[in-house]
Design an enzyme around this catalytic site. Structure first.
Site, PDB file in Angstrom:
ATOM      1  NE  ARG A  70      -4.358  -1.492   1.949  1.00 34.18           N
ATOM      2  CZ  ARG A  70      -5.263  -2.523   2.628  1.00 34.18           C
ATOM      3  NH1 ARG A  70      -5.025  -2.161   4.003  1.00 34.18           N
ATOM      4  NH2 ARG A  70      -6.283  -3.023   2.568  1.00 34.18           N
ATOM      5  N   GLY A 112      -9.997  -8.868  -1.403  1.00 32.09           N
ATOM      6  CA  GLY A 112      -9.259  -9.559  -0.885  1.00 32.09           C
ATOM      7  C   GLY A 112      -8.585 -10.756  -1.694  1.00 32.09           C
ATOM      8  N   GLY A 168     -13.099  -4.007   0.585  1.00 30.75           N
ATOM      9  CA  GLY A 168     -14.734  -3.236   0.699  1.00 30.75           C
ATOM     10  C   GLY A 168     -14.686  -2.182  -1.095  1.00 30.75           C
TER      11      GLY A 168
END
Ligand code: AMP
Length: 420
Positions: free
Chosen positions: A35, A377, A400
């Site tokens: 990330r 995910g 999400g």
């Protein structure tokens, strides 16, 4: 709408919302810095233009100030990756943050402490007693909304331009991910490179579809994927429903599933989805055989069985070879592919074969000119585990957020910048 490539950051201070919610081990070492790396192009572009950066992020789900969730633990690593000595403000909206942001010079970077140390970031009251009355709850909500405005305004006051590069939190209408954009005019708010790429990838599978379009929906429960499946039924040509969800469909059709995972309260729903697929002309592809196990364990005794003839005492933990071949055939002919969720319990080495074969078929189709988006995910964990990430068109960083986008929802973080 402004784009990051067109914006000249020279002499400007940019507030960049990133998603540096990285996993840390017990000694606060980063175990996966994907990330952080994903946001580097945006940060570097601003610095090379001659701008300065104020980085805002959350880490974990703190319920207040907690050392465990401090972003100071990742400061050194960010400095190393950026090649800049990044400064730190111990409180994202305190005097220190203000002084340091005012003093920030072109080429300099300031990392703010975890935004979620403040309840105002999420805009939800904290510390309400379990037995709080409705009045108390509503007063607390009102109070937090009012203080959220001040909090957001303070964050916005540090910078001349707002950049959102945190796709992972784009489905949240939080202070730093959405509300802050209101404090900048249309020429001074924009997506970072990562966000731009994510938005483009989602648009491609939702609005710019080359056909045939195949979605592979795996995972354990129909109930958690229902809205996505319903939205996809109106768009796809082929829908592969796989993983643990398979058995709810098999049982609904009268099959014997042994001890396989099943949502008994979703049998009618499964039947309805089959019917809807038929009505909409969607080729619903379900498993025909399974790799079965005599317990939920990697070391279980295994066998193969038709999906609707699984003996009692056995459960399906992956798809079987006939199903693999059927999926591969469908994927081979596809020109747009969306993959979300494994075909089985891929965490157990002995039940990875199906997920790997789907990954390989997606890679082969991509080589053949298909656009493939993997996200949400566990399928990302799958492509990484099998070393296939480079062979697909795009691996989304959003769990999400991606799923909500595919459900057809407008994401607040995106709307805040481009208006829809
Ligand atoms: P989800 O979080 O809903 O995407 O589901 C992912 C999880 O589903 C993974 O942890 C898999 O181990 C699990 N899963 C996939 N297939 C099966 C299965 N046949 N039985 C039990 N769990 C499964």
């Amino acid at each position: 709408m402004q784009t990051i490539d067109n914006f000249n950051f020279a002499g400007k201070k940019a507030f960049v919302r990133v998603d540096f919610n990285v996993p840390l081990d017990e000694n606060f070492n980063i175990t996966d810095d994907t990330r952080i790396r994903a946001a580097l192009p945006t940060l570097k572009k601003i610095l090379s233009d001659g701008g300065s950066v104020i980085i805002g992020s959350h880490l974990g789900r703190p319920k207040g100030v907690a050392d465990k969730f401090s972003l100071k633990h990742i400061l050194a690593h960010i400095s190393e990756l950026l090649g800049v000595d990044v400064q730190f403000a111990n409180d994202c909206v305190g005097e220190e943050a203000k002084v340091k942001s005012v003093a920030l010079q072109p080429g300099e970077v300031l990392l703010l402490e975890n935004l979620r140390f403040y309840a105002e970031e999420e805009g939800k009251p904290r510390g309400l007693a379990d037995d709080a009355t409705d009045e108390e709850k509503s007063a607390a909500k009102k109070a937090i909304k009012a203080s959220q405005k001040t909090f957001t305004e303070t964050l916005a006051s540090y910078a001349d331009v707002y950049v959102n590069d945190a796709f992972g939190t784009a489905h949240r209408a939080h202070a730093s991910t959405a509300l802050i954009a209101d404090f900048f005019d249309v020429d001074h708010k924009l997506f970072g490179y990562l966000m731009e790429k994510e938005v483009k990838a989602v648009e491609k599978v939702l609005n710019d579809i080359q056909r045939p379009f195949t979605a592979i929906m795996g995972g354990s429960k129909v109930s958690s994927k229902i809205e996505i499946i319903e939205n996809l039924l109106g768009k796809v040509d082929n829908l592969i429903i796989t993983g643990g969800m398979t058995y709810t469909f098999t049982k609904a059709a009268g099959g014997q599933i042994g001890n396989s995972i099943c949502e008994d309260d979703k049998l009618d729903l499964a039947t309805e989805l089959v019917q809807k697929a038929k009505e909409q002309g969607v080729n619903l592809v379900l498993a025909v055989d399974s790799k079965i196990a005599d317990s939920f364990s990697n070391d279980a005794k295994t066998d193969f069985a038709d999906v609707n003839r699984i003996p009692d005492g056995w459960e399906g933990l992956d798809i079987g070879p006939k199903t693999e071949a059927i999926y591969a055939e469908v994927l081979k002919a596809s020109k747009t592919i969306l993959w979300n969720g494994p075909t089985g319990v891929f965490e157990f080495e002995n039940f990875t074969h199906g997920s790997r074969s789907v990954g390989e078929a997606v890679v082969a189709a991509t080589k053949n000119g298909a656009f493939s988006l993997v996200g949400g995910g566990d399928s990302v964990a799958c492509v990484n585990k099998f070393g296939l990430a480079d062979g697909v068109s795009y691996v989304s960083t959003g769990g999400g957020a991606l799923l909500e986008a595919i459900e057809g929802k407008v994401l607040p973080g995106i709307k805040a910048i481009r208006g829809f």
